[in-house]
Enzyme design. Structure first.
Site, short mmCIF file in Angstrom:
data_model
loop_
_atom_site.label_atom_id
_atom_site.label_comp_id
_atom_site.label_asym_id
_atom_site.label_seq_id
_atom_site.Cartn_x
_atom_site.Cartn_y
_atom_site.Cartn_z
N ASP A 601 -6.14 3.70 2.02
CA ASP A 601 -5.62 4.53 3.12
C ASP A 601 -4.23 5.03 2.78
O ASP A 601 -3.35 5.07 3.63
CB ASP A 601 -5.59 3.71 4.42
CG ASP A 601 -5.44 4.62 5.66
OD1 ASP A 601 -5.59 5.86 5.51
OD2 ASP A 601 -5.18 4.10 6.75
N ARG A 605 1.69 9.15 6.15
CA ARG A 605 1.90 8.45 7.42
C ARG A 605 1.98 6.94 7.23
O ARG A 605 2.49 6.22 8.09
CB ARG A 605 0.74 8.78 8.37
CG ARG A 605 -0.61 8.34 7.84
CD ARG A 605 -1.76 8.68 8.74
NE ARG A 605 -3.03 8.41 8.07
CZ ARG A 605 -3.66 9.24 7.27
NH1 ARG A 605 -3.14 10.44 7.07
NH2 ARG A 605 -4.78 8.91 6.67
#
Length: 846
Positions: A601, A605
């Site tokens: 991931d 962000r």
């Protein structure tokens, strides 16, 4: 000889295994003069149309003009011919025929080639010290034999004719000289290559001395050897001096070579150095290279300003503090940062050029605390001790009250000690009952002592403290987290960041697994775990696991990039700073990959910015530890960020370090696009089809070609053709170094107060060229055939010619490997699109 007998036995057994099938003619041994023609033949009986294969020294001979001659029914003859036989044609020959899975062979024959001698060991160049004896060797063979050798040294015959192999002993030479040998047999004479005897001399000075990598207190020095003097270099000496008004000699550093590279550590930050190199061979030491001058980069100040004092009047507050010396500053002073706190709340920090500050409105600073820190381009150093601002009269009164309190505390301490002494005396005469302590009654009656194990308060319910034992998690995870568990009573909770939807023991275990990954992380570019705590909740059986992490002042990288472009007060981030962000992420991911962690991931962000704008890779909710092999296959329904996922992960749900490299390339694109969402205008449900056609993210407008080439290399459809994180680090360090000679950049936007004309504005990035490559073919060494098919599909060529669509198979396809299929995931399985401005992902059934 043993092997040959075994072959003969095997051939005889093979022949007996096939009745009626036999060689009626075998090739014959031949001795032929070099350059003449040679012909071998063999015949086989028992097959209507045999395929006879000629073998030489165990290898098949392929001939386009081999002919078969029918002798009679089921009886055939074939020949092998060489028009001009050479030495390489000499060897063992035979015929083979395959029939019903078995192989039969003819008897072998040998071709022996006669000619002038050929060399099996020719003279080689050598290097020697003047006057030192040495040997030269030359070997040549026939047939025919014998072969005699004659040596020539410096154009003059040396010694007598000797038999091959021949060794010539030379007593020594003082100058470089040429030599060769002649080999003679009955067919003629052959001459060897010409060799050279080199004289070993001192090496030349090293060249190309340069600094290839630089951090605060160490640099990596690289150089190339000059002329080696015909002798291997064994060691090099690095001589360095520090320039501080005059040259101060630093002790020499001696290193073994190769490699011709060395890390020079323990240097002072923001200091000028000069360095030069010399190298040794067995003769002696080379001259030194020229001096290379360099300056180490700035660092955060190592000390806090001292002697912070104040003067308070109704009109203003004046602050003064001592300046730091150059050794403590470790760079060029950008500003002094003053932070203050009033009523328990932090106020906006102020920055000053000098070691003093004058703030108007003195009354508003009453009972405020002040601290000061020095700042360089690398960041701000430690804070000074806090100083409480009070009027002089209040300070005096506080001093008097202090003396009074000291006396009162001393009296209270004496009274407490007397009370404790009396309590001990009373307890020595008392006894324990279930109702408390009483004096012992007269008499000799026996008593029973009892101490209550627990006390209860029926008016107030206290929540029991949660432990790992009460959660029902597995023992391995419990043991790993035991030493980082922080009791909740030791914490003062403010606003808790993150989700709190914990409904089962499985939810808790998943959360704690993420913490377990982070426990062993110790790298400046990977978020580090402080501890884990279990937050108790009223009327709830399960606690909320809390992962306690360091405070990241500037938040996540994605928001930071968006604010630089779209915030209320947009600011410019230099290209060098953007590359530094990429370098920090690559170093963190290289560390994780070495620990067999697949992040899965990686995105802007999920990268956090510390106070000095260092990037730390964070958010390991989807990470997996790989204990064997080098990949992880997703096996459940997961919410995944489609626009960051590698092509093979979308197709087969397989995640590797190479799929993290793909996500790193997308993160590089986010950084250069200042926080834009990847693939603008492409829906999540369209991503797979978009990528399989060979399309990729377009070059951002302000992105240099060399930076785009690096990120584009991360999106190769063949995973092993993508660069490693270490290779990405090397490339980005090269880009960073190429920019380091330009204007310096600041790692924090500093707002100067009470300055007249010292304000500066960072330079804006120059405009980039038009985007390149809507689709690019990828290639790498060692690709398998199926990977080339993968490339053909991705490049778009297969769309025109009907190529291999193995990775676009429906979810119910059960192709076998013999059919060339590979089970994958079609775009029909990309369901329930969940869209968000900052985080776009899709539920993937895997």
């Amino acid at each position: 000889m043993t092997i040959y007998l075994w072959i003969i036995v095997f051939l005889a057994q093979s022949s007996r295994a096939i009745p009626g099938l036999r060689f009626t003619k075998n090739p014959a041994n031949l001795t032929v003069t070099q350059g003449n023609m040679v012909r071998l033949g063999c015949s086989i009986e028992g097959l209507s149309e045999p395929e006879i294969v000629w073998m030489k020294d165990g290898e098949k001979l392929y001939s386009t003009d081999q002919m078969y001659i029918p002798l009679e029914q089921h009886h055939w003859e074939t020949f092998h011919s060489v028009k001009s036989v050479q030495q390489q044609d000499a060897g063992k020959y035979w015929c083979e025929v395959e029939f019903r899975g078995s192989t039969i062979s003819s008897e072998p024959a040998w071709i022996t080639v006669e000619g002038v001698p050929h060399f099996t060991l020719e003279p080689q160049d050598i290097a020697t010290i003047p006057g030192v004896p040495f040997n030269l060797t030359c070997t040549a063979v026939g047939p025919p034999g014998p072969v005699e050798v004659l040596w020539w040294l410096g154009g003059v015959q040396e010694g007598d004719v000797t038999s091959s192999p021949s060794v010539l002993h030379v007593n020594g030479v003082n100058n470089s000289i040429k030599f060769y040998c002649e080999a003679k047999n009955a067919r003629g004479i052959s001459v060897s290559r010409t060799g050279t005897v080199h004289i070993k001399v001192l090496p030349a000075a090293p060249k190309g001395v340069q600094v290839v990598h630089m951090v605060e207190d160490n640099v990596t020095l690289d150089w190339s050897p000059g002329f080696t003097g015909h002798s291997d270099l064994s060691a090099c000496t690095i001589q360095m001096s520090k320039n501080s008004g005059r040259k101060v000699e630093v002790r020499d550093q001696r290193v073994k070579v190769p490699p011709f590279q060395q890390i020079l550590s323990g240097l002072s930050c923001y200091s000028n150095y000069s360095v030069r190199v010399c190298c040794d061979n067995e003769v002696g030491t080379s001259p030194f290279s020229g001096w290379l001058d360099f300056q180490t980069p700035e660092a955060v100040p190592s000390a806090a300003p001292r002697n912070l004092t104040f003067e308070l009047t109704e009109q203003q507050l004046s602050l003064n503090w001592a300046s730091l010396d150059d050794k403590e500053l470790q760079g060029k002073l950008m500003a002094y940062k003053v932070q203050w706190n009033l009523g328990g709340e932090g106020q906006e920090a102020l920055l000053f050029k000098e070691n003093m500050a004058h703030l108007s409105g003195g009354g508003r600073f009453f009972n405020a605390t002040f601290q000061v820190s020095a700042c360089t381009v690398a960041g701000c150093g430690p804070w000074s001790q806090p100083v409480l601002v009070m009027p002089a009269s209040a300070v005096a009164a506080q001093t008097q009250r202090g003396h009074m309190w000291v006396g009162l505390l001393l009296g209270l301490l004496v009274a407490t000690m007397v009370g404790l002494l009396l309590t001990v005396l009373v307890h020595r005469r008392g006894k324990e009952t279930q109702f408390g302590s009483v004096f012992k009654p007269p008499g000799t009656e026996s008593t029973v002592s009892f101490t209550a194990a627990r006390s209860f308060n029926r008016t107030c319910s206290e929540l029991p403290e949660s432990t790992l034992d009460s959660l029902g998690i597995n023992d391995d995870l419990k043991a790993k987290l035991q030493d980082v568990l922080i009791p909740e009573r030791l914490l003062t909770l403010g606003h808790i960041l993150g989700k709190a939807d914990i409904n089962s023991s499985c939810d808790i275990e998943q959360c704690l697994k993420e913490a377990a990954y982070m426990k062993d992380f110790h790298h400046p570019n990977v978020i580090q775990l402080i501890g884990v705590s279990l937050h108790r909740r009223p009327q709830q059986r399960l606690p909320i696991p809390m992962v306690i992490l360091p405070f990241m002042k500037h938040g996540d990288l994605h928001t930071f990039l968006l604010m630089s472009r779209l915030g209320d007060e947009p600011f410019t981030v230099s290209l060098q700073m953007l590359i530094q962000f990429m370098l920090d992420i690559a170093r963190g991911m290289e560390y994780l990959s070495n620990k067999s962690i697949i992040h899965r991931d990686l995105a802007a962000r999920n990268c956090m910015l510390s106070e000095n704008l260092t990037v730390c890779v964070a958010d390991f909710g989807l990470s997996k530890k790989i204990y064997s092999g080098d990949y992880y296959r997703q096996g459940s329904v997961s919410k995944l960020p489609v626009k960051w996922i590698a092509l093979e992960s979308l197709a087969d749900n397989v995640y590797t370090t190479q799929s993290d490299v793909w996500a790193f390339g997308v993160t590089m694109w986010e950084i250069m696009a200042r926080g834009q969402t990847p693939y603008p205008g492409v829906e999540n449900s369209e991503i797979y089809e978009y990528l399989i056609k060979g399309e990729r993210l377009k070059q951002p407008p302000d992105c240099q070609d060399d930076i785009y080439e690096i990120m584009h290399s991360c999106w190769s459809p063949v995973p092993k053709c993508r660069p490693s994180f270490q290779h990405l680090i090397d490339q980005l360090e090269g880009l960073w170094a190429s920019l380091s000679s330009g204007p310096s950049f600041m790692k924090e936007a500093l707002l100067y107060v009470n300055l007249e004309s010292d304000e500066g504005e960072p330079g804006a990035l120059g405009p980039g060229e038009d985007p390149l490559w809507s689709a690019m073919p990828w290639q790498c060494v060692g690709m398998e055939e199926d990977e080339k098919d993968w490339l053909m599909v991705s490049s778009g060529a297969a769309l025109a010619i009907g190529g291999d669509y193995r990775y676009i198979i429906g979810p119910n396809c059960n192709c076998t490997e013999e059919e060339g299929g590979r089970q994958g995931t079609s775009m029909d399985t990309l369901q329930q699109e969940v869209r968000d401005e900052e985080y776009e992902d899709t539920i993937i059934n895997v």
